[in-house]
Design a protein around this motif. Structure first.
Motif, mmCIF file in Angstrom:
data_model
loop_
_atom_site.group_PDB
_atom_site.id
_atom_site.type_symbol
_atom_site.label_atom_id
_atom_site.label_comp_id
_atom_site.label_asym_id
_atom_site.label_seq_id
_atom_site.Cartn_x
_atom_site.Cartn_y
_atom_site.Cartn_z
ATOM 1 N N ALA A 99 0.844 -1.202 0.000
ATOM 2 C CA ALA A 99 0.000 0.000 0.000
ATOM 3 C C ALA A 99 0.876 1.248 0.000
ATOM 4 O O ALA A 99 1.993 1.246 0.509
ATOM 5 C CB ALA A 99 -0.908 0.003 1.218
ATOM 6 N N GLU A 100 0.349 2.312 -0.595
ATOM 7 C CA GLU A 100 1.049 3.601 -0.567
ATOM 8 C C GLU A 100 1.082 4.106 0.869
ATOM 9 O O GLU A 100 0.112 3.971 1.602
ATOM 10 C CB GLU A 100 0.311 4.610 -1.449
ATOM 11 C CG GLU A 100 0.383 4.308 -2.926
ATOM 12 C CD GLU A 100 1.788 4.492 -3.486
ATOM 13 O OE1 GLU A 100 2.478 5.439 -3.090
ATOM 14 O OE2 GLU A 100 2.182 3.663 -4.320
ATOM 15 N N PRO A 101 2.184 4.714 1.271
ATOM 16 C CA PRO A 101 2.249 5.243 2.644
ATOM 17 C C PRO A 101 1.293 6.424 2.823
ATOM 18 O O PRO A 101 1.062 7.199 1.904
ATOM 19 C CB PRO A 101 3.701 5.694 2.793
ATOM 20 C CG PRO A 101 4.200 5.882 1.403
ATOM 21 C CD PRO A 101 3.413 4.946 0.530
#
Length: 88
Positions: A3-5
């Motif tokens: 997942a994107e931070p």
């Protein structure tokens, strides 16, 4: 795929940061932040995540945020979302 931070969290005020509806409080009374919200804000700050405000309430309510030592200076670029209309 990871997942994107998360880089930023946008908070509402009434019912999220504090339990009250700030504009409905009697004159001279200020909303009190939920302790759990303050802990969450601090945890996000520790992780380098920016906190912001996005609320559909009256823009004058920002004075409650700025006047509360537990909240003042902890949010970037607050946004008055009262003019945003979502269709659906």
């Amino acid at each position: 795929m990871p997942a994107e931070p998360v880089k930023c969290v946008a908070w509402d005020l009434d019912g999220t940061i504090w339990p009250e509806v700030a504009v409905e409080l009697p004159p001279g009374r200020r909303p009190r932040p939920f302790p759990a919200a303050l802990r969450a804000i601090a945890l996000l700050e520790q992780r380098g995540i920016v906190n912001s405000l996005a609320s559909r309430t009256d823009p004058s309510v920002i004075a409650f945020v700025e006047g509360d030592p537990a909240l003042a200076g902890r949010f970037v670029a607050g946004r008055d979302a009262s003019s945003i209309h979502v269709e659906g």
